[in-house]
Each structure stands twice: as C-alpha cells, then as structure tokens.
Design a protein around this motif. Sequence first.
Motif, PDB file in Angstrom:
ATOM      1  N   TYR A   1       0.808  -1.223   0.000  1.00 35.16           N
ATOM      2  CA  TYR A   1       0.000   0.000   0.000  1.00 35.16           C
ATOM      3  C   TYR A   1       0.842   1.273   0.000  1.00 35.16           C
ATOM      4  O   TYR A   1       0.447   2.276  -0.599  1.00 35.16           O
ATOM      5  N   ASP A   2       2.014   1.273   0.646  1.00 34.46           N
ATOM      6  CA  ASP A   2       2.834   2.501   0.695  1.00 34.46           C
ATOM      7  C   ASP A   2       3.879   2.509  -0.420  1.00 34.46           C
ATOM      8  O   ASP A   2       3.914   3.399  -1.260  1.00 34.46           O
ATOM      9  N   GLU A   3       4.708   1.452  -0.458  1.00 39.85           N
ATOM     10  CA  GLU A   3       5.801   1.427  -1.441  1.00 39.85           C
ATOM     11  C   GLU A   3       5.354   1.091  -2.864  1.00 39.85           C
ATOM     12  O   GLU A   3       6.032   1.380  -3.829  1.00 39.85           O
ATOM     13  N   LYS A   4       4.218   0.404  -2.972  1.00 43.58           N
ATOM     14  CA  LYS A   4       3.791  -0.136  -4.267  1.00 43.58           C
ATOM     15  C   LYS A   4       4.920  -0.994  -4.861  1.00 43.58           C
ATOM     16  O   LYS A   4       5.238  -0.896  -6.055  1.00 43.58           O
ATOM     17  N   ASN A   5       5.546  -1.797  -4.017  1.00 49.90           N
ATOM     18  CA  ASN A   5       6.651  -2.643  -4.450  1.00 49.90           C
ATOM     19  C   ASN A   5       6.098  -3.893  -5.120  1.00 49.90           C
ATOM     20  O   ASN A   5       5.230  -4.568  -4.563  1.00 49.90           O
ATOM     21  N   TRP A   6       6.620  -4.204  -6.293  1.00 50.83           N
ATOM     22  CA  TRP A   6       6.038  -5.319  -7.068  1.00 50.83           C
ATOM     23  C   TRP A   6       6.261  -6.668  -6.397  1.00 50.83           C
ATOM     24  O   TRP A   6       5.637  -7.669  -6.767  1.00 50.83           O
ATOM     25  N   ILE A   7       7.177  -6.734  -5.400  1.00 49.35           N
ATOM     26  CA  ILE A   7       7.318  -7.986  -4.650  1.00 49.35           C
ATOM     27  C   ILE A   7       6.787  -7.817  -3.213  1.00 49.35           C
ATOM     28  O   ILE A   7       7.200  -8.520  -2.298  1.00 49.35           O
ATOM     29  N   GLY A   8       5.855  -6.866  -3.043  1.00 47.44           N
ATOM     30  CA  GLY A   8       5.247  -6.636  -1.727  1.00 47.44           C
ATOM     31  C   GLY A   8       4.322  -7.782  -1.337  1.00 47.44           C
ATOM     32  O   GLY A   8       3.924  -7.930  -0.184  1.00 47.44           O
ATOM     33  N   LEU A   9       3.940  -8.595  -2.323  1.00 45.73           N
ATOM     34  CA  LEU A   9       3.133  -9.793  -2.070  1.00 45.73           C
ATOM     35  C   LEU A   9       3.527 -10.827  -3.117  1.00 45.73           C
ATOM     36  O   LEU A   9       4.231 -10.512  -4.087  1.00 45.73           O
ATOM     37  N   ASN A  10       3.100 -12.074  -2.895  1.00 46.78           N
ATOM     38  CA  ASN A  10       3.407 -13.129  -3.860  1.00 46.78           C
ATOM     39  C   ASN A  10       2.142 -13.903  -4.203  1.00 46.78           C
ATOM     40  O   ASN A  10       1.370 -14.283  -3.317  1.00 46.78           O
ATOM     41  N   THR A  11       1.920 -14.104  -5.496  1.00 47.37           N
ATOM     42  CA  THR A  11       0.690 -14.795  -5.925  1.00 47.37           C
ATOM     43  C   THR A  11       0.953 -16.275  -6.254  1.00 47.37           C
ATOM     44  O   THR A  11       0.176 -16.912  -6.953  1.00 47.37           O
ATOM     45  N   GLY A  12       2.058 -16.817  -5.735  1.00 51.63           N
ATOM     46  CA  GLY A  12       2.382 -18.222  -5.978  1.00 51.63           C
ATOM     47  C   GLY A  12       1.632 -19.168  -5.059  1.00 51.63           C
ATOM     48  O   GLY A  12       1.573 -20.377  -5.303  1.00 51.63           O
ATOM     49  N   SER A  13       1.059 -18.615  -3.982  1.00 52.16           N
ATOM     50  CA  SER A  13       0.287 -19.412  -3.027  1.00 52.16           C
ATOM     51  C   SER A  13      -0.666 -18.483  -2.290  1.00 52.16           C
ATOM     52  O   SER A  13      -0.222 -17.654  -1.490  1.00 52.16           O
ATOM     53  N   PHE A  14      -1.955 -18.571  -2.601  1.00 50.78           N
ATOM     54  CA  PHE A  14      -2.924 -17.681  -1.948  1.00 50.78           C
ATOM     55  C   PHE A  14      -4.281 -18.355  -1.782  1.00 50.78           C
ATOM     56  O   PHE A  14      -4.590 -19.338  -2.455  1.00 50.78           O
ATOM     57  N   LEU A  15      -5.053 -17.806  -0.854  1.00 49.86           N
ATOM     58  CA  LEU A  15      -6.399 -18.309  -0.576  1.00 49.86           C
ATOM     59  C   LEU A  15      -7.428 -17.318  -1.087  1.00 49.86           C
ATOM     60  O   LEU A  15      -7.278 -16.113  -0.884  1.00 49.86           O
ATOM     61  N   LEU A  16      -8.469 -17.815  -1.736  1.00 50.28           N
ATOM     62  CA  LEU A  16      -9.536 -16.946  -2.239  1.00 50.28           C
ATOM     63  C   LEU A  16     -10.885 -17.541  -1.824  1.00 50.28           C
ATOM     64  O   LEU A  16     -11.169 -18.715  -2.089  1.00 50.28           O
ATOM     65  N   ARG A  17     -11.702 -16.745  -1.134  1.00 51.15           N
ATOM     66  CA  ARG A  17     -13.000 -17.237  -0.680  1.00 51.15           C
ATOM     67  C   ARG A  17     -13.969 -17.291  -1.848  1.00 51.15           C
ATOM     68  O   ARG A  17     -13.901 -16.473  -2.774  1.00 51.15           O
ATOM     69  N   ASN A  18     -14.846 -18.278  -1.810  1.00 54.40           N
ATOM     70  CA  ASN A  18     -15.839 -18.440  -2.856  1.00 54.40           C
ATOM     71  C   ASN A  18     -17.011 -17.502  -2.592  1.00 54.40           C
ATOM     72  O   ASN A  18     -17.956 -17.862  -1.884  1.00 54.40           O
ATOM     73  N   CYS A  19     -16.937 -16.284  -3.141  1.00 52.72           N
ATOM     74  CA  CYS A  19     -18.008 -15.302  -2.910  1.00 52.72           C
ATOM     75  C   CYS A  19     -18.001 -14.236  -4.014  1.00 52.72           C
ATOM     76  O   CYS A  19     -17.086 -14.195  -4.839  1.00 52.72           O
ATOM     77  N   GLN A  20     -19.040 -13.395  -4.009  1.00 54.12           N
ATOM     78  CA  GLN A  20     -19.181 -12.356  -5.037  1.00 54.12           C
ATOM     79  C   GLN A  20     -17.963 -11.439  -5.081  1.00 54.12           C
ATOM     80  O   GLN A  20     -17.488 -11.079  -6.160  1.00 54.12           O
ATOM     81  N   TRP A  21     -17.464 -11.089  -3.900  1.00 54.43           N
ATOM     82  CA  TRP A  21     -16.288 -10.198  -3.804  1.00 54.43           C
ATOM     83  C   TRP A  21     -15.140 -10.735  -4.666  1.00 54.43           C
ATOM     84  O   TRP A  21     -14.499  -9.990  -5.403  1.00 54.43           O
ATOM     85  N   SER A  22     -14.919 -12.040  -4.594  1.00 60.38           N
ATOM     86  CA  SER A  22     -13.812 -12.649  -5.339  1.00 60.38           C
ATOM     87  C   SER A  22     -14.047 -12.578  -6.841  1.00 60.38           C
ATOM     88  O   SER A  22     -13.124 -12.339  -7.626  1.00 60.38           O
ATOM     89  N   LEU A  23     -15.310 -12.767  -7.263  1.00 56.59           N
ATOM     90  CA  LEU A  23     -15.620 -12.664  -8.693  1.00 56.59           C
ATOM     91  C   LEU A  23     -15.370 -11.240  -9.179  1.00 56.59           C
ATOM     92  O   LEU A  23     -14.817 -11.026 -10.258  1.00 56.59           O
ATOM     93  N   ASP A  24     -15.747 -10.276  -8.323  1.00 54.03           N
ATOM     94  CA  ASP A  24     -15.526  -8.869  -8.690  1.00 54.03           C
ATOM     95  C   ASP A  24     -14.026  -8.594  -8.820  1.00 54.03           C
ATOM     96  O   ASP A  24     -13.582  -7.919  -9.750  1.00 54.03           O
ATOM     97  N   LEU A  25     -13.240  -9.143  -7.891  1.00 54.85           N
ATOM     98  CA  LEU A  25     -11.792  -8.939  -7.937  1.00 54.85           C
ATOM     99  C   LEU A  25     -11.220  -9.510  -9.233  1.00 54.85           C
ATOM    100  O   LEU A  25     -10.433  -8.863  -9.934  1.00 54.85           O
ATOM    101  N   ILE A  26     -11.648 -10.723  -9.579  1.00 57.99           N
ATOM    102  CA  ILE A  26     -11.155 -11.357 -10.809  1.00 57.99           C
ATOM    103  C   ILE A  26     -11.517 -10.506 -12.028  1.00 57.99           C
ATOM    104  O   ILE A  26     -10.709 -10.347 -12.955  1.00 57.99           O
TER     105      ILE A  26
END
Lengths: 456, 456
Positions: free
Chosen positions: A257-282
């Motif tokens: 959120y502050d640095e906007k660093n491209w390695i501030g998170l990793n998408t190699g292992s993540f959890l996504l809840r089965n809900c409308q919010w997730s569809l909107d994100l996708i």
Amino acid sequence: MLDRVFGPRRARQFHRLLHNGKITLLCLVLTIVVLRGNLGAGKFGTPEQDFKEIRETFYQYRGKRAEPRRVLEEIQTTTEQTTSSSSTNNYAEFDINKLFVDEEDDVKKNPNEPYSIGPKISDWDEQRGEWLKQNPNFPNFVNPNKPRVLLVTGSSPKPCENPVGDHYLLKSIKNKIDYCRIHGIEIFYNMALLDAEMAGFWAKLPLIRKLLLSHPEVEFLWWMDSDAMFTDMAFELPWERYKDRNLVMHGWNEMVYDEKNWIGLNTGSFLLRNCQWSLDLIDVWAPMGPKGKIREEAGKVLTRELKDRPVFEADDQSAMVWILASQKERWADKVYLENHYYLHGYWGILVDRYEEMIASYHPGFGDHRWPLVTHFVGCKPCGKFGDYPVERCLKQMDRAFNFGDNQILQMYGFTHKSLASRRVKRTRNDSSNPLEVKDELGLLHPAYKAVKVPSS
Amino acid sequence: MLDRVFGPRRARQFHRLLHNGKITLLCLVLTIVVLRGNLGAGKFGTPEQDFKEIRETFYQYRGKRAEPRRVLEEIQTTTEQTTSSSSTNNYAEFDINKLFVDEEDDVKKNPNEPYSIGPKISDWDEQRGEWLKQNPNFPNFVNPNKPRVLLVTGSSPKPCENPVGDHYLLKSIKNKIDYCRIHGIEIFYNMALLDAEMAGFWAKLPLIRKLLLSHPEVEFLWWMDSDAMFTDMAFELPWERYKDRNLVMHGWNEMVYDEKNWIGLNTGSFLLRNCQWSLDLIDVWAPMGPKGKIREEAGKVLTRELKDRPVFEADDQSAMVWILASQKERWADKVYLENHYYLHGYWGILVDRYEEMIASYHPGFGDHRWPLVTHFVGCKPCGKFGDYPVERCLKQMDRAFNFGDNQILQMYGFTHKSLASRRVKRTRNDSSNPLEVKDELGLLHPAYKAVKVPSS
C-alpha cells in the motif's frame, strides 16, 4: 611390360609415383569415411541437414553449449530416417513431439472484440447460499472452524522443455498430495489451457473463476504454483484469523500500500473465498492478462507505476499489487497480507537453513523456524533456462522435497539418509503392536482431520 | 644444392617424392583432425572414454539404437569439463545424476538370515477393532455401504530412464487425483524404496503392509500401478458385492484355480481389506520376493507350475496365482475374482474401441462398454524398452488420458479437440447462472461423495 613402353627408369619412377599415390588414396578414403560418419552415414540428408549435423557435432565435442534436447531430437530424427521408429520398442529412438504435429497455438480470434473472462455475475452470494441450503450433504465447512478447501495447481499439457522438469513436477504434486491428505484438502491438478489468450501466469484466473462457480461447496480455493512445495506437513492454516477476509496472500501492507513494491506480495500461493467479492476482484484483475498488445502495454504501465519492477509484460502479481495499491479503499479490508508464517516462502532464504531448523525446532510452526511452503521462484524447472544456477535449483528442490518428505516418512518409521539423498532408512523397528507406536508429529490421525460423527 | 649432392636426376626424383609426401602428410593430418573430433577434441579422455565415445558416435549416426539419455550424459559430461556447469542457468547443460553420486543400491545384508516382512502379528482384528472404538472420529466406513478407501500407487525416486516417462507418470497421477476426488478416496503416492530386497514388482508388499498397520481407519487399500489410468470417472465400485471378501482382483476363477494360468488374474489394480486375513496372505505372498537367488529360484518353480509363464524371476502376479491355485481351500472363499467390469483392463483390447464407446455408450458402466481402468501392461513408459512399439504405447496412453479427462472437462464445459489432442475446446458457453447448468454425468456433486450431516 612398362619397361618396354617407357624404358626401365621411367618405369621405376612410375612405380614409385604409384606407390606414393596408394598412400595418398588410402588417406583420402579414410578421411572421407570418417567425414561421412559425421555427415550421417547410411542416409543422404539435404546439405542443410548435413551442415546442421556437422555444427552439432562440433558443438558437442568442442564443449560449446550443445542443447541435449535438440541433439536428442536430431539423433531421433536421424534414427527415424534409418530405422522405422513406428515399430521400435526403444523409447530413446522415439520423438514424443511426433505425436502432436497439430498442436500449434490458437490464433487470437477478433482483436477488436474486448476480452471477457465470462458473463457478469452479480448475485453469486445469493445463488451459492441457495445451493448450499438445498445441498446439506455438501457443506462448505467440514467443521465449525474448518472451511472446505480445494487446492488448485497444475502444469502445461506438454512435456517440459527439459527432461528432468517433469520429474520435479511429479515430486511437487506428490508433496502436495501428502499435505492435502493429512489436512483433509481436495486437489484439482489442471493440465488444460482453458483460454488461449490467458496463457502463462494468467492461466490461473479463468481456471479459478470456473472452479469457484462450479463448486459452491468449496469455501476457500487455495492456488499454489507447481514450483512450490510444502515443507511443514504439520502446520494447519489459522482459519479463524481469516473468517472476515476473502483473499489471503503472503505479503506486507507497507510494501504493497505505501511502497507499491512489485514484490510486496506473492501470488504463488494464496487463498480466495468463494463469494461475489472474489468474482468482482477477478473481473478487475483479468483485463491486463490477454496476451499480445494488451499484456505488453499493461506491462509498461506496471513497470512505471510499481517500485523496482523490471521491464516485462504484465504479470498477475504486479497487477494485484497495483490493484490493491491504487484501489485500497475498495479491496483492502477484505485482504489479509500474511507474514506470520510462510504461506509462500522464497527458497533462497530458507533452503540453506533446513539443517539448522532440524537441530533447533520441529514441524508445526510454519514460519522461519519451519516454513510451511518453500517456493522455487525463478528456478523454472520445467523451462529451458532459469534465473538461477540449475545445479543449485535442482539440488535445493530435492532438499526441500526430502525435508518435507521426512515428515511423511517418520509416520511409518523411515527417513531420508540425508536431505541430499533419495534413499531412505529405518528410524525404528517394526512393532507387533503397531498402534501403540506414536508418530511424534501426530500426523497419522490429526485432530484437524477428524470428521464429525452423527450423534446417534 | 641437392643437385650438387646427388646430381640433377636423383634431385628431381627426391622433389617428386617430397611433393607426393606432402599430399600424403596433408591427408594424414586431416584424418587425425577429424578423428580427434570424434574422440572428443579439447579434452584428453582416457582410452576407455575415447572408445566409448567412438562407439556412441557410430551408434548415433549409423541409426543403431543410440540411447539419448546416455549420449546426453556424455555430452553434458563433456560440457562440464569445459564450461563450469555449476554456474549454468541452462537445464540442458546439467546432468541430474551428478546430484546423486552416492545413490548406488544397498548391498543385501546377511544372505543366510531369512527374509522377514516384519514381526508376526496374529491379533490385528482385535487391535484394529479396539482402535476404531477409541477413535469414532476416524470411522472405517464413510457411510453404511461405503468403506474408507486409500488408493496406493507410486514410482521410482529416480527420474525415468527415458525423458518422457516422467511426463506420463505425471498424467497418470493427475488422472488418479481426478477419480479419487470425485469418489472421496484418499491417495498415497509412494516414491521411497522401503525394503531394498523387495525392489521391482515386489516393492508394493512392504508398503501395503506398512500402510494397513498404520491406518486402521482405512477399510480397503486399493493398489494401482503407475501405468494404469481411470477411463470411467463415473463408475463407483460395487462395495456391497465385496462385503464378505478381503481381496478383489480382476480375473477368472477357471483360469486361476483350474488352468493355473499366470495371467488368470492381474495384480496391477486390486483391493485388499485391512484385516488379519490380509496380513496372513502377505506373509505367504512375500517370501518369493527377495531379490537374487530366492527370486530366481522361485521364478523357475512358477514357470514350471503355471500355464504359459515365460522364464523369468518370480513376480508378484504369478506368485498370487500359484498361492490361490495351490492353497484354494485356505484363501478362495475370501477372494473375489472380478470380471463384470474392468477393475484392471488390458489396454490392447480397449484403446482402439474408445470412439465406438463414445458413439454407443456413456461413462458409468465400467465394463467393455466404458472400461473403469485401462492398464498399459508391457509399455513400461518409465523404462528404456517396452514390450510393444513405443509410438503405439505413447499415442494410446495419451488417448486413454484424454478419454478419461474428457469426463472431467465436461463438468466445466470443455473437451479435448480430439482423443489425440492435448488442446481443449468449449462444449457450452458460460452462464450467469452457473448452478443451473447440469453436468450430464453428475460428477460435480455425486451422491456417493455426499457426507453424512449430523442430525442436529
């Protein structure tokens, strides 16, 4: 007789000449025979082929970077031209690619027509809620504080570009099968490219959306890259912590959120809840994915907007950082950037510490003391080239696998002879009362795997 | 000057000689250069190495069975000696075997000491029964007529002897993951050799015994070879039929008990109940397994006693036929030789009929109309040589995988472009009411996967 024609002297000279000529001829023949050897004796290739083979031969034996796969294929092609490979029982003589001549990539349909990941859905929570009410036999929670989870991973439908790649994919899925069996998690291994436009790191999005919509009984979908392995078989995710969150990734709030660093998170292992919010994100996530112009242009934006990002086409991770950083108010409250344990753990900082961990700690922590996941970012074991030395990648992938596998083997009284060894040895003798033997980690029958029995 | 010494004529002759000599010399040099090429220029290998390389070079280009893996390794060895492979990022340049120099086979301990698969256990039914009473959260039946099943399969800890082998092992386990997810079956994928003496087809015995004794909650263990694939994803085993049986194999009573035919049953896919009877059977089954003298001698007995058996060391299948045929009264009443559906199905008689099956039937029969399992007996995809043409084996393994995979893909609205294609296409458009779309086979939420919900 020669004497009579030329006179004795000329004759002697002629004989000498003839004699030397014989040697010369012998040498020439020998030279040609050996050369023909290199040019592919027994077949009459086109000049191009011959040249290619001479070149390969030179590369091979001069120690220049000859590329085995290619040499291999050429040997096989050569072989096919001489022996009928369709009748050989020798795997070495057959080129697998012969089976898939028709398999070239799909051409993008109409470039003007905008990309859509699927028809807009706005009432998923209602649809899913209704389905769950109608299907009590497929509950989305296996017990009050444990959601039903589907781990999703996969690899290309084609063999790897290097021969050992598939072996490591095999080890990697065996490792996931073990963790998921112990923790009561189901696995979906994908080998199909559902959307040609979303090839590469973007392929997971159409797949994830499809699975969420097809499996309303699944509460959390856990995406995991094929180059990530479980190294803590005893660590159960802190589900309670995520009860109000829809997306859980390894990362740091400040870096994203502050640095906007491209390695501030990793998408190699993540959890996504089965809900409308997730569809909107996708729906917000996917538009940077379509390959070609769109993905390239998006890549430039991301490199410009994000910290330290190299110049390359848009990737799902950078896109996620950008979405969270630029639309914080819209998403942040439902996102949990986890760093109390390694939901994803960069291999570089973990693999050399395994011995230290074994000496000082035990499985179950999931953090720096015993990482849940060791992710071989940049090793690209299924590709031709990685970003790191191949020897280190392969050696460390084996160590990570064995490190995790030892926790499986200990249940049965075995362990790898060393983290570097594929071989195993006994850690205890078999008992005639096997059920009295306790596995230290309690992974044979862990509480979190117990099922609720009907109160009858 | 020569003139002055020899006189003009001799001089001219000498010049001629010298001239011819030059050509000879040139040829010799050329010959040597090219030969050196084959002998590995730039490095000075031992004579043995040189010879080996000359031989390989000959095999390669004469189209004789050149073995890529070995050629590969030699190229890489060559490469390593010139470039430092420990720092290369190119997978093609690295020899995986370098990582496992210490991995030679264990030497058999004391040949005089008799083989034992483990301490004798005589009260397993009591031990297990007690455990099940104490652990109601790990019931051995998931519902009144569905036992808890553990599917056990595996492969060598080493990469396959041919590069594509691991890719087919990967497809094979993906295929099993799919069937098992749909049918609520757990998977154990073994990559460890638990008992060096029981290598090869006998390795499954120590593994199976260990798993039965470690998992009292498992009612049936389902062994399946790595070269067998599920081709009917909808077929649920008729558990009711086996309620009084402890061992279920595909086979025919007459062929086993009357003919003593070594192919009267197949041990590539079988069910074994977790009970004392099974432990006793394993105690009788295992003694023919220890490699070396014992296995060879036992092989002779089996070839003599069984119908049509070729001459080779003792294998687990022949041993089982022999045990059942020679001790019928002891075992037969608890053994079910199944042939109403393909618990194991020989690929040779099935793969060419897939199109016909698609045209006339649908998944769920498990028999000749739609085989549950297609087993690639004799293809040995992980080995160097198979008993059948490689092209047919690989092509048909892909067809079998795709045939089964189409049943998985249809749930999500996709199918392979053809049984020969790795690529997929849509079979329907996505809906904004995804839950209203029914998958014809009902594999998304099959009744047999439903869990019992607590009556609260």
